[in-house]
Write a protein that holds these residues in place. Structure first.
Motif, PDB file in Angstrom:
ATOM      1  N   GLY A 222       0.841  -1.199   0.000  1.00 41.70           N
ATOM      2  CA  GLY A 222       0.000   0.000   0.000  1.00 41.70           C
ATOM      3  C   GLY A 222       0.872   1.242   0.000  1.00 41.70           C
ATOM      4  O   GLY A 222       2.074   1.139  -0.230  1.00 41.70           O
ATOM      5  N   PRO A 223       0.296   2.415   0.310  1.00 41.11           N
ATOM      6  CA  PRO A 223      -1.143   2.579   0.552  1.00 41.11           C
ATOM      7  C   PRO A 223      -1.946   2.473  -0.743  1.00 41.11           C
ATOM      8  O   PRO A 223      -1.492   2.903  -1.786  1.00 41.11           O
ATOM      9  CB  PRO A 223      -1.245   3.989   1.148  1.00 41.11           C
ATOM     10  CG  PRO A 223       0.008   4.695   0.728  1.00 41.11           C
ATOM     11  CD  PRO A 223       1.056   3.659   0.534  1.00 41.11           C
ATOM     12  N   SER A 251       2.970  10.005  -1.715  1.00 40.67           N
ATOM     13  CA  SER A 251       2.566  11.422  -1.727  1.00 40.67           C
ATOM     14  C   SER A 251       1.078  11.586  -2.058  1.00 40.67           C
ATOM     15  O   SER A 251       0.397  12.443  -1.507  1.00 40.67           O
ATOM     16  CB  SER A 251       3.444  12.232  -2.684  1.00 40.67           C
ATOM     17  OG  SER A 251       3.143  11.891  -4.011  1.00 40.67           O
ATOM     18  N   ALA A 252       0.531  10.727  -2.926  1.00 41.17           N
ATOM     19  CA  ALA A 252      -0.892  10.825  -3.267  1.00 41.17           C
ATOM     20  C   ALA A 252      -1.793  10.351  -2.121  1.00 41.17           C
ATOM     21  O   ALA A 252      -2.980  10.630  -2.116  1.00 41.17           O
ATOM     22  CB  ALA A 252      -1.182  10.002  -4.526  1.00 41.17           C
ATOM     23  N   VAL A 257      -1.148   7.759   5.199  1.00 47.44           N
ATOM     24  CA  VAL A 257       0.093   7.359   5.880  1.00 47.44           C
ATOM     25  C   VAL A 257       0.202   8.068   7.240  1.00 47.44           C
ATOM     26  O   VAL A 257       0.621   7.474   8.235  1.00 47.44           O
ATOM     27  CB  VAL A 257       1.328   7.653   4.989  1.00 47.44           C
ATOM     28  CG1 VAL A 257       2.607   7.168   5.655  1.00 47.44           C
ATOM     29  CG2 VAL A 257       1.167   6.965   3.630  1.00 47.44           C
ATOM     30  N   ARG A 258      -0.239   9.330   7.283  1.00 42.92           N
ATOM     31  CA  ARG A 258      -0.262  10.030   8.580  1.00 42.92           C
ATOM     32  C   ARG A 258      -1.213   9.337   9.556  1.00 42.92           C
ATOM     33  O   ARG A 258      -0.917   9.185  10.729  1.00 42.92           O
ATOM     34  CB  ARG A 258      -0.678  11.501   8.391  1.00 42.92           C
ATOM     35  CG  ARG A 258       0.458  12.375   7.867  1.00 42.92           C
ATOM     36  CD  ARG A 258       0.133  13.853   8.034  1.00 42.92           C
ATOM     37  NE  ARG A 258      -0.926  14.301   7.136  1.00 42.92           N
ATOM     38  CZ  ARG A 258      -0.728  14.712   5.873  1.00 42.92           C
ATOM     39  NH1 ARG A 258       0.501  14.731   5.377  1.00 42.92           N
ATOM     40  NH2 ARG A 258      -1.731  15.096   5.129  1.00 42.92           N
ATOM     41  N   ALA A 293      12.465   9.297   2.066  1.00 39.81           N
ATOM     42  CA  ALA A 293      12.264  10.748   1.908  1.00 39.81           C
ATOM     43  C   ALA A 293      10.780  11.058   1.692  1.00 39.81           C
ATOM     44  O   ALA A 293      10.249  12.024   2.250  1.00 39.81           O
ATOM     45  CB  ALA A 293      13.106  11.273   0.739  1.00 39.81           C
ATOM     46  N   ALA A 294      10.093  10.228   0.901  1.00 38.09           N
ATOM     47  CA  ALA A 294       8.655  10.455   0.651  1.00 38.09           C
ATOM     48  C   ALA A 294       7.853  10.291   1.944  1.00 38.09           C
ATOM     49  O   ALA A 294       6.939  11.069   2.228  1.00 38.09           O
ATOM     50  CB  ALA A 294       8.149   9.485  -0.414  1.00 38.09           C
TER      51      ALA A 294
END
Ligand code: ZN
Length: 407
Positions: A222-223, A251-252, A257-258, A293-294
């Motif tokens: 994922g995500p 990033s999308a 992810v947070r 980094a992402a």
């Protein structure tokens, strides 16, 4: 007011050591109050916040015995926090039901109390658990020995150092002991940001320690559009998982992810685009670096776990992951959910293979994942019934968090 700061405390966000001289040396003989009803002679206190937890250390000239702090007789050592716009809060340690307890306003505060030596008590708790706010506080300490009555406290209106001059035989000792004697310390409660984790030990693992019945659920690839449903299910079940995410999908789906981290899950690295990195080389390093980094851009968090796509690994890849602060992680339980064998088959394989320290492999992305999602509550309930508890992979491996303190 003098608040000498011990050199050892400089790394702490808030730290004071009260001078022992005022309390113990002025009258010559050191104070001992082993009998009930005497003062509990706390001569120094230090505060610190190394991680999520606030640490308070009390030191005395005498043994801090369970009898001295017996809750039923009013024995306690309290730190009182006065913060702007909220009522003062006393966080107290006392002895009750054979255990040291942290109490605030009559309620138990979750935390730990240890006694590294008999004259020292060490409390750790999260500020929020004691309803303390982030920000500055005026702080003082009040120690009361068990059996100290209100009348006694009133009658003994002498400060400790005065009492020490007079023979203890002719003067009732004061019940309460305050630090500092006049005024307050100034302290700060910090906000805690988890900025990463710290690996140690083996460079590559496929299972955790087998000593206890702890297991880690892990989800790869994922995500994806399925991931929010996986997070909802985990919240309902009250268990954490570890998500090995694909860098180019981060990033999308930054808010997803947070949410993983906010819910107490662990986020980990599964390469940038799911390439086979088993051969290692510089390309593998940049896949790992770009993915971290992402994740860092989306969350502020840097992972310490990497799972090689397809489980394809090698010595060079492992050392490149280790060089970036990550352990390479395989698995020990594989229900082959990606083959969509049916929910029942996924559940049965997972239950059949799981062992203490097990790392369970599943997928929340990379294909249709409704069977995996449906299987999750059955696996969790089935393993709980067998006495297993669920932890993040970092907890399973005994890794610590990297913490940043923010005002
Ligand atoms: Zn994968």
């Amino acid at each position: 007011m003098r608040t000498p700061v011990a050199a050892a405390c400089l790394a702490f966000s808030l730290c004071f050591a009260a001078s022992a001289s005022a309390a113990t040396t002025q009258g010559g003989e050191p104070h001992t109050a082993k009998a009930e009803g005497g003062a509990l002679d706390v001569v120094s206190v230090s505060f610190g916040q190394r991680s999520r937890e606030l640490e308070i250390v009390y030191r005395s000239t005498e043994a801090i015995t369970p009898q001295l702090l017996a809750e039923v007789k009013g024995g306690q050592i309290c730190t009182v926090f006065e913060q702007a716009s909220i009522a003062a809060r006393a966080v107290c340690v006392t002895r009750s039901n054979g255990k040291w307890q942290i109490v605030s306003r009559g309620e138990r505060v979750e935390g730990s109390v240890s006694q590294p030596r008999e004259s020292e008590l060490r409390l750790r708790f999260e500020p929020a658990a004691a309803k303390l706010r982030v920000g500055l506080a005026d702080v003082y300490v009040n120690a009361t020995a068990a059996g100290c009555s209100a009348q006694q406290a009133k009658a003994a209106k002498v400060t400790w150092s005065e009492a020490a001059i007079v023979s203890a035989a002719v003067l009732e000792l004061p019940c309460e002991h305050r630090l500092p004697r006049v005024g307050n310390y100034r302290a700060r409660v910090w906000d805690v940001v988890v900025s990463g984790c710290r690996r140690h030990g083996a460079g590559q693992v496929s299972r955790g320690p087998s000593g206890s019945k702890r297991v880690a659920l892990t989800y790869d690839d994922g995500p994806s559009t399925y991931t929010p449903a996986f997070l909802r299910e985990l919240r309902k079940l009250g268990v954490p998982a570890t998500f090995f995410v694909i860098g180019q999908q981060v990033s999308a789906n930054a808010s997803v992810v947070r949410a993983m981290l906010r819910d107490g899950n662990m986020v980990a690295n599964h390469s940038w685009n799911h390439a086979n990195l088993g051969g290692g080389g510089a390309g593998a390093s940049s896949q790992l670096r770009d993915t971290n980094a992402a994740i860092r851009r989306a969350t502020g968090f840097t992972p310490c776990l990497f799972r090689p796509p397809y489980g394809s690994t090698g010595a060079d890849l492992v050392s490149r992951a280790n060089a970036q602060g990550m352990t390479s992680v395989l698995w020990s339980v594989d229900p082959l959910d990606w083959r969509t064998p049916g929910t029942g088959a996924i559940v049965n394989t997972a239950l059949g293979q799981t062992h203490g320290g097990g790392i369970i492999l599943s997928h929340d992305g990379g294909g249709p994942r409704s069977q995996t999602l449906e299987a999750m509550p059955q696996i969790v309930r089935g393993l709980k019934r067998r006495g297993y508890t669920f932890v993040t992979l970092t907890d399973l491996l005994g890794y610590s968090e990297r913490i940043t303190l923010a005002k």
